[in-house]
Design a protein around this motif. Structure first.
Motif, PDB file in Angstrom:
ATOM      1  N   GLY A   1       0.829  -1.199   0.000  1.00  0.00           N
ATOM      2  CA  GLY A   1       0.000   0.000   0.000  1.00  0.00           C
ATOM      3  C   GLY A   1       0.863   1.247   0.000  1.00  0.00           C
ATOM      4  N   ARG A   2       0.589   2.137   0.927  1.00  0.00           N
ATOM      5  CA  ARG A   2       1.346   3.381   1.005  1.00  0.00           C
ATOM      6  C   ARG A   2       2.524   3.288   1.971  1.00  0.00           C
ATOM      7  NH1 ARG A   2      -3.409   8.043   1.257  1.00  0.00           N
ATOM      8  NH2 ARG A   2      -4.446   7.494  -0.722  1.00  0.00           N
ATOM      9  N   ARG A   3       2.751   2.123   2.547  1.00  0.00           N
ATOM     10  CA  ARG A   3       3.791   1.969   3.559  1.00  0.00           C
ATOM     11  C   ARG A   3       4.901   1.054   3.049  1.00  0.00           C
ATOM     12  NH1 ARG A   3       5.301   4.480   8.219  1.00  0.00           N
ATOM     13  NH2 ARG A   3       3.093   4.766   8.709  1.00  0.00           N
ATOM     14  N   THR A   4       6.138   1.455   3.281  1.00  0.00           N
ATOM     15  CA  THR A   4       7.285   0.601   2.973  1.00  0.00           C
ATOM     16  C   THR A   4       7.754  -0.035   4.276  1.00  0.00           C
ATOM     17  OG1 THR A   4       7.998   1.995   1.129  1.00  0.00           O
ATOM     18  CG2 THR A   4       9.643   0.526   2.077  1.00  0.00           C
ATOM     19  N   TRP A   5       8.037  -1.338   4.205  1.00  0.00           N
ATOM     20  CA  TRP A   5       8.483  -2.084   5.371  1.00  0.00           C
ATOM     21  C   TRP A   5       9.846  -2.712   5.070  1.00  0.00           C
ATOM     22  CZ3 TRP A   5       5.027  -2.649   9.646  1.00  0.00           C
ATOM     23  CH2 TRP A   5       3.745  -2.133   9.416  1.00  0.00           C
ATOM     24  N   LEU A   6      10.547  -3.071   6.128  1.00  0.00           N
ATOM     25  CA  LEU A   6      11.848  -3.708   5.973  1.00  0.00           C
ATOM     26  C   LEU A   6      11.908  -4.918   6.895  1.00  0.00           C
ATOM     27  CD1 LEU A   6      14.493  -3.176   4.403  1.00  0.00           C
ATOM     28  CD2 LEU A   6      15.362  -2.034   6.463  1.00  0.00           C
TER      29      LEU A   6
ATOM     30  N   LEU B   1      16.702 -10.331  13.564  1.00  0.00           N
ATOM     31  CA  LEU B   1      16.928 -10.083  14.977  1.00  0.00           C
ATOM     32  C   LEU B   1      17.946 -11.063  15.537  1.00  0.00           C
ATOM     33  CD1 LEU B   1      13.182  -9.742  16.051  1.00  0.00           C
ATOM     34  CD2 LEU B   1      14.730  -7.921  15.304  1.00  0.00           C
ATOM     35  N   LYS B   2      18.298 -10.866  16.794  1.00  0.00           N
ATOM     36  CA  LYS B   2      19.154 -11.835  17.466  1.00  0.00           C
ATOM     37  C   LYS B   2      18.456 -13.190  17.464  1.00  0.00           C
ATOM     38  CE  LYS B   2      21.659  -8.833  20.692  1.00  0.00           C
ATOM     39  NZ  LYS B   2      21.930  -8.530  22.129  1.00  0.00           N
ATOM     40  N   GLY B   3      19.235 -14.234  17.212  1.00  0.00           N
ATOM     41  CA  GLY B   3      18.646 -15.566  17.157  1.00  0.00           C
ATOM     42  C   GLY B   3      18.194 -15.956  15.775  1.00  0.00           C
ATOM     43  N   GLY B   4      18.313 -15.029  14.807  1.00  0.00           N
ATOM     44  CA  GLY B   4      17.983 -15.363  13.430  1.00  0.00           C
ATOM     45  C   GLY B   4      16.551 -15.121  13.016  1.00  0.00           C
ATOM     46  N   LYS B   5      15.677 -14.724  13.949  1.00  0.00           N
ATOM     47  CA  LYS B   5      14.300 -14.427  13.579  1.00  0.00           C
ATOM     48  C   LYS B   5      14.239 -13.116  12.811  1.00  0.00           C
ATOM     49  CE  LYS B   5      12.147 -16.845  17.474  1.00  0.00           C
ATOM     50  NZ  LYS B   5      11.231 -16.707  18.638  1.00  0.00           N
ATOM     51  N   THR B   6      13.173 -12.929  12.041  1.00  0.00           N
ATOM     52  CA  THR B   6      13.003 -11.679  11.301  1.00  0.00           C
ATOM     53  C   THR B   6      11.754 -10.954  11.782  1.00  0.00           C
ATOM     54  OG1 THR B   6      11.772 -12.768   9.524  1.00  0.00           O
ATOM     55  CG2 THR B   6      14.166 -12.582   9.254  1.00  0.00           C
ATOM     56  N   LYS B   7      11.776  -9.650  11.590  1.00  0.00           N
ATOM     57  CA  LYS B   7      10.639  -8.822  11.994  1.00  0.00           C
ATOM     58  C   LYS B   7      10.466  -7.722  10.965  1.00  0.00           C
ATOM     59  CE  LYS B   7       9.268  -5.426  15.451  1.00  0.00           C
ATOM     60  NZ  LYS B   7       9.700  -4.643  16.623  1.00  0.00           N
ATOM     61  N   LEU B   8       9.225  -7.470  10.569  1.00  0.00           N
ATOM     62  CA  LEU B   8       8.937  -6.375   9.652  1.00  0.00           C
ATOM     63  C   LEU B   8       8.840  -5.076  10.441  1.00  0.00           C
ATOM     64  CD1 LEU B   8       6.250  -7.687   7.126  1.00  0.00           C
ATOM     65  CD2 LEU B   8       8.607  -7.018   6.630  1.00  0.00           C
ATOM     66  N   VAL B   9       9.610  -4.076   9.998  1.00  0.00           N
ATOM     67  CA  VAL B   9       9.533  -2.769  10.651  1.00  0.00           C
ATOM     68  C   VAL B   9       9.066  -1.748   9.618  1.00  0.00           C
ATOM     69  CG1 VAL B   9      11.353  -3.339  12.304  1.00  0.00           C
ATOM     70  CG2 VAL B   9      11.956  -2.190  10.171  1.00  0.00           C
ATOM     71  N   PRO B  10       8.225  -0.796  10.029  1.00  0.00           N
ATOM     72  CA  PRO B  10       7.719   0.208   9.083  1.00  0.00           C
ATOM     73  C   PRO B  10       8.733   1.320   8.875  1.00  0.00           C
ATOM     74  CG  PRO B  10       6.808   0.593  11.257  1.00  0.00           C
ATOM     75  CD  PRO B  10       7.655  -0.636  11.379  1.00  0.00           C
TER      76      PRO B  10
END
Length: 256
Positions: free
Chosen positions: A108-113, A117-126
């Motif tokens: 949409g109108r938002r870009t995420w990255l 994270l530590k431990g190899g997990k991923t997280k979407l940040v706006p």
């Protein structure tokens, strides 16, 4: 005997506790593989009780005006982008440096990255609006990636993946240019700590700050919190932190 030696050598309680914790973890790991061993560290090991919270060795915390001064001292898009990402999303520098082009998401109108994270997990940040625009501009002018695999999101002048040492040198250079006291104490973690401290003072709840910062114990806490609207709240925090992005030099903003 070991504890006595550490104390006689004037080791800090925090160092002793950390070393004992490491050893205890090693024994637990070995036991998980079925090795018939018992950890020598028990509840009677006299492990020092270390007060949690900020100490003299914690990251240097700036204020939002000083972050704005860092931005105002930037001369190129990359430096402004790095500051914007670290501050408005309270990122760890390791996550920023590990990011690649394939980690970007446009919804949409938002870009995420997608940040690792530590431990190899991923997280979407706006991404805050100006930060997303700086990213577009930077990618259009970034040195060509000739290595294997996806292009790093941010590279050094030689076209190699940016590392934490590059970021630290850049921040300290800008801190000197901005007239920030003790520039040698400014680190990438300073921007993360500053973002969290800034928002703590401005009112968001502790659960949202924990989600923003993605500390190791966040998930346990967040189990008990209503998920409804969490992404919108975190996006609002990112947008609020983005108020410092108005300090991006005019000659850079013209290209946005």
């Amino acid at each position: 005997m070991w504890l006595t030696r550490q104390q006689d050598a004037s080791a800090a309680d925090s160092s002793i506790a950390r070393r004992l914790s490491t050893l205890s973890s090693l024994y637990r790991y070995a036991a998980s593989w079925g090795l018939p061993i018992v950890s020598p560290i028990s509840i009677d090991d006299h492990r020092p009780q270390v007060e949690r919270g900020r100490r003299a060795t914690s990251a240097r915390v700036l204020d939002a005006d000083q972050v704005a001064a860092l931005l105002a001292s930037t001369a190129d898009v990359r430096d402004a982008l790095v500051i914007g990402l670290l501050f408005t999303d309270a990122l760890r520098v390791s996550g920023l440096c590990a990011a690649s082009d394939t980690d970007r998401r446009d919804e949409g109108r938002r870009t995420w990255l997608a940040i690792t994270l530590k431990g190899g997990k991923t997280k979407l940040v706006p991404l805050e609006t100006t930060v997303a625009e700086l990213l577009d501009l930077y990618i259009a002018t970034r040195p060509t990636w000739i290595g294997a695999g996806p292009a790093p999101l941010i590279v050094d002048p030689a076209g190699k993946r940016l590392d934490r040492h590059d970021v630290t040198r850049m921040l300290r250079r800008l801190a000197r240019a901005a007239g920030i006291p003790r520039p040698e104490k400014v680190t990438p973690h300073s921007l993360r700590a500053t973002a969290i401290t800034d928002q703590k003072r401005r009112g968001p709840g502790a659960e949202d700050l924990q989600e923003l910062s993605a500390h190791a114990d966040v998930r346990t806490v967040m189990i008990y919190i209503d998920d409804a609207g969490r992404n919108e709240r975190i996006a609002a925090i990112t947008d609020d932190l983005g108020r410092v992005m108005a300090s991006v030099p005019h000659h850079l903003r013209q290209a946005l």
